[in-house]
Design a protein around this motif. Structure first.
Motif, mmCIF file in Angstrom:
data_model
loop_
_atom_site.group_PDB
_atom_site.id
_atom_site.type_symbol
_atom_site.label_atom_id
_atom_site.label_comp_id
_atom_site.label_asym_id
_atom_site.label_seq_id
_atom_site.Cartn_x
_atom_site.Cartn_y
_atom_site.Cartn_z
ATOM 1 N N VAL A 78 0.833 -1.205 0.000
ATOM 2 C CA VAL A 78 0.000 0.000 0.000
ATOM 3 C C VAL A 78 0.870 1.257 0.000
ATOM 4 O O VAL A 78 0.609 2.215 -0.752
ATOM 5 N N ILE A 79 1.898 1.279 0.833
ATOM 6 C CA ILE A 79 2.793 2.443 0.872
ATOM 7 C C ILE A 79 3.498 2.636 -0.458
ATOM 8 O O ILE A 79 3.647 3.764 -0.956
ATOM 9 N N THR A 80 3.940 1.529 -1.051
ATOM 10 C CA THR A 80 4.621 1.612 -2.350
ATOM 11 C C THR A 80 3.690 2.183 -3.411
ATOM 12 O O THR A 80 4.084 3.049 -4.213
ATOM 13 N N VAL A 81 2.451 1.692 -3.427
ATOM 14 C CA VAL A 81 1.479 2.191 -4.410
ATOM 15 C C VAL A 81 1.209 3.676 -4.193
ATOM 16 O O VAL A 81 1.187 4.473 -5.152
ATOM 17 N N PHE A 82 0.994 4.067 -2.928
ATOM 18 C CA PHE A 82 0.674 5.466 -2.648
ATOM 19 C C PHE A 82 1.807 6.392 -3.083
ATOM 20 O O PHE A 82 1.578 7.383 -3.799
ATOM 21 N N PHE A 83 3.029 6.089 -2.673
ATOM 22 C CA PHE A 83 4.137 6.984 -3.015
ATOM 23 C C PHE A 83 4.483 6.931 -4.494
ATOM 24 O O PHE A 83 4.917 7.938 -5.065
ATOM 25 N N SER A 84 4.282 5.809 -5.124
ATOM 26 C CA SER A 84 4.517 5.738 -6.573
ATOM 27 C C SER A 84 3.535 6.636 -7.308
ATOM 28 O O SER A 84 3.911 7.399 -8.216
ATOM 29 N N LEU A 85 2.245 6.553 -6.922
ATOM 30 C CA LEU A 85 1.241 7.406 -7.549
ATOM 31 C C LEU A 85 1.498 8.876 -7.222
ATOM 32 O O LEU A 85 1.298 9.761 -8.071
ATOM 33 N N LEU A 86 1.929 9.143 -5.970
ATOM 34 C CA LEU A 86 2.209 10.519 -5.576
ATOM 35 C C LEU A 86 3.350 11.103 -6.402
ATOM 36 O O LEU A 86 3.272 12.251 -6.878
ATOM 37 N N ILE A 87 4.378 10.353 -6.588
ATOM 38 C CA ILE A 87 5.513 10.830 -7.389
ATOM 39 C C ILE A 87 5.085 11.044 -8.834
ATOM 40 O O ILE A 87 5.431 12.062 -9.469
ATOM 41 N N ALA A 88 4.314 10.089 -9.361
ATOM 42 C CA ALA A 88 3.849 10.234 -10.742
ATOM 43 C C ALA A 88 2.954 11.461 -10.884
ATOM 44 O O ALA A 88 3.051 12.221 -11.869
ATOM 45 N N TYR A 89 2.089 11.689 -9.894
ATOM 46 C CA TYR A 89 1.204 12.870 -9.931
ATOM 47 C C TYR A 89 2.027 14.149 -9.854
ATOM 48 O O TYR A 89 1.767 15.113 -10.585
#
Length: 388
Positions: A362-373
């Protein structure tokens, strides 16, 4: 009555305070891209992994694969305690087993004998994690199997580790234990094929040499039975000695007869006795010479045939001994080249599920999406600024 120049504001011009609902709606509209691209996917991921995803249990087992004649270097750990140091050079032996355990053959065997498909399609497994079909194709089953089963090599210690993830502790333990047994069986099959290939030629040569030696032995036995003589060579030597003795006796008798001719009459009894002895000895010499080397089935011919058989027997015996030595060396070489699989750590029965790693995912998904955003927002801001 109001003072001059001062007017009372009307109700329509009064500033109304915004409600909490309108503030939330405006905030959502303002952050709609962030919410839609980062927050919602993260929430969906968390919902799936914390409330839907099935627990997975991992069982591990360690083993060592080595060759009997492989040069070893000192290494620590369990492998050193067992006498299985790491090879000094690169070896393909551990990869023989690991490649097999992750192959179509291993999957086919597990599917046939251990209900592999059923273990990954239990009703308790969530629809995303479960195997999708009751009768998957070999390719799809192999792909799913490799997601659940792995083999890692430690080149420093020479130890290989099997990792099996399944949806019950019993399934993960059973599959790991079965894989170890399958690895041992495959190593035994490889050793058997290697030994058979190395020994077949030597065994064939030994069988031919043995058959040839037995055939010559049979011919010698038949020759002895036919001649009624167990030792034709000894008999031939005895015959030669007999002829030599008779010839010497004949020469001595003739010498005595010649010495008597000058002293007594040929008609005297003594002279006739010596002459008769000479005649008898001559007949014996002629007879024995005829037996030894005369025409027909004589001792010389038989002895030549027998000695030829003896020479062939000696050659066949040497050939048999050489073939036996070659076979023994081939066996020793095959033993030196055999590979062995030794269990270092047996499979464990897991108690606590280690997968899926919910928090990390979950943390990996959140920060990956945050960086992409953030990257997308910066790129869009740069484009807008460039247009202005």
């Amino acid at each position: 009555m109001f003072m001059s120049g001062i007017m009372k504001p009307s109700g329509r011009d009064e500033i109304e305070k915004p409600s909490l609902r309108s503030i939330i709606i405006r905030g959502i509209k303002r952050k709609r891209y962030f919410i839609g691209l980062v927050v919602l996917p993260s929430l969906l991921t968390a919902t799936y992994y914390y409330f839907v995803a099935s627990d997975q249990y991992e069982s591990t087992a360690d083993y060592v694969v080595r060759r009997a004649d492989a040069p070893q270097k000192s290494s620590g750990g369990a492998a050193a305690l067992l006498g299985f140091g790491a090879p000094t050079g690169a070896s393909a032996d551990p990869y023989i087993v690991s490649d097999y355990l992750l192959s179509h053959d291993a999957v086919k065997s597990l599917r046939r004998d251990d209900n592999l498909v059923g273990r990954f399609r239990r009703t308790s497994i969530d629809f995303i994690s479960a195997l999708k079909s009751d009768d998957p194709s070999p390719e799809k089953l192999l792909k799913y199997y490799r997601d659940q089963v792995g083999v890692e090599q430690n080149l420093e210690s020479g130890i290989s580790q099997i990792k099996v993830r399944a949806f019950t502790p019993q399934d993960s333990y059973h599959i790991a234990d079965k894989l170890l047994k399958m690895g041992e069986e495959r190593v035994n099959q490889i050793n058997e094929r290697t030994t058979r290939g190395q020994l077949s030629s030597a065994q064939h040569n030994l069988a031919n040499a043995e058959a040839e030696l037995a055939n010559i032995q049979r011919k010698i036995t038949l020759f002895r039975q036919k001649g009624g003589d167990i030792n034709p060579t000894g008999s031939g030597k005895a015959q030669i000695e007999l002829v030599s003795q008779l010839t010497a006796s004949l020469a001595s008798a003739r010498a005595r007869l010649n010495s008597l001719q000058g002293f007594i009459s040929p008609s005297s009894p003594q002279y006739r006795a010596v002459a008769a002895q000479v005649s008898a000895l001559q007949r014996q010499v002629d007879l024995q010479n005829a037996r030894l080397a005369g025409a027909g089935n004589n001792i010389a011919v038989g002895l030549g045939t027998y000695e030829d058989l003896i020479v062939r027997q000696d050659f066949a015996a040497k050939r048999y001994a050489a073939a036996a030595a070659v076979l023994d060396e081939a066996k020793a070489q095959a033993l030196r080249q055999q590979i062995y699989l030794v269990r270092v750590v047996d499979p464990n029965m897991p108690v606590k599920s280690l997968y899926p790693e919910r928090g990390r995912i979950v943390i990996t998904v959140f920060f990956s999406l945050l960086i992409a955003y953030a990257v997308g927002w910066l790129m869009l801001a740069g484009v807008r600024e460039h247009k202005m």
